[in-house]
Design an enzyme around this catalytic site. Sequence first.
Site, PDB file in Angstrom:
ATOM      1  N   PRO A 159     -27.804 -30.103   9.058  1.00  0.00           N
ATOM      2  CG  PRO A 159     -28.195 -30.022  11.340  1.00  0.00           C
ATOM      3  CD  PRO A 159     -28.843 -30.365  10.039  1.00  0.00           C
ATOM      4  CD  GLU A 160     -23.053 -31.174   4.675  1.00  0.00           C
ATOM      5  OE1 GLU A 160     -21.987 -31.739   4.466  1.00  0.00           O
ATOM      6  OE2 GLU A 160     -23.699 -30.576   3.784  1.00  0.00           O
ATOM      7  CE  LYS A 192     -25.105 -35.887   7.372  1.00  0.00           C
ATOM      8  NZ  LYS A 192     -26.028 -35.937   6.234  1.00  0.00           N
ATOM      9  NE  ARG A 243     -30.758 -33.637   0.814  1.00  0.00           N
ATOM     10  CZ  ARG A 243     -29.942 -33.414   1.836  1.00  0.00           C
ATOM     11  NH1 ARG A 243     -29.573 -34.402   2.618  1.00  0.00           N
ATOM     12  NH2 ARG A 243     -29.496 -32.203   2.090  1.00  0.00           N
TER      13      ARG A 243
END
Length: 332
Positions: free
Chosen positions: A2-3, A52, A295
């Site tokens: 989730p951002e 976050k 990432r």
Amino acid sequence: MPEGNEVHRWAARHNAAFAGRKLNVLPGPNHRFGDAHLVDGKKLVCVHAVGKHLGYEFTGELYLHVHLGRFGDFTEGTGPLPEPKGLLRAVMQRAGSGKSHRSVKGDAHALTGPYNGAPSKDDGTQPFPPEDVDWWELRGPTDCSVYDAKKWQALLDRLGPDPLANEPGDHDDPKRAFDKILAKKTSIAELLMDQTILSGIGNIYRAELLFRHRVNPFTPGEAVPLKTLKAIWKDSIPLLKAGMVDRRIVCTEKKDRPSGKVVAERGEEHYVYRRHGKPCFVCGETILRKDVAGRTLYWCPKDQKTTPAENASALKQGTSLRASRGASSRRR
Ligand SMILES: [Zn+2]
């Protein structure tokens, strides 16, 4: 993962559902949430979201800190709690709630109305207006623990400005993020993901923002014009807000979508994110990807003017990311 859009959305819903009420806060059966008793039975003042991180502020200056990490997710519902299932970490429930039971699982789409088709798997929460939410269950978070005011403040102090900031304080002022970026040789792609520089931007938004502003993701922070940084910040606000409302991250403009439609069709939500091996919507060049700091980064070599050497460093199509990853680090 989730951002910021998703985290702020939960905060808004849980404020509407629980703020000002006495709550039961319970650990799951695996007892990995030993702090629950510290806030159980207390009144929730409000829910904060920065980047976050979620902070459920209870009376007595106690904060239930939740970081969803890569795998954390909430399930919401009305009425009595269901039997504990799966890797349940925590439960929050209105004290004394519950008459009829309505589960979030099941025929979610029938209840959603104009639903956009979010890629998230937990779209079953969509049908509930927040005022109907009696409880949530939390599974798979990176953290769920109770902070005192000092620890919560220390966390806030570590986090960079947040494009969705809606609280007093400096999280809405991007200047210190710009100053940090302009002092670093680290690539802009890595800096955008660093939560101590900017908070709330994750892998999708960083790739898409860099494309939207035609920035070579390998550019050292110090070499990115301030004007570009300002434009990226300004652009990120409506993009994250839209993602918060829709639960769907859409970064393409109508004019660039193959369908030309106002509502992006599946597969045309992003310019570069997870579009490796496919042609760029704007120039037709093949989108590339590479692992950067654990990432995956995606970019268009033509629009973002990457060098032949940078392009040669991209993963070959069909290469497994896992094999290339090695000792990777996780970013918060
Ligand atoms: Zn392109």
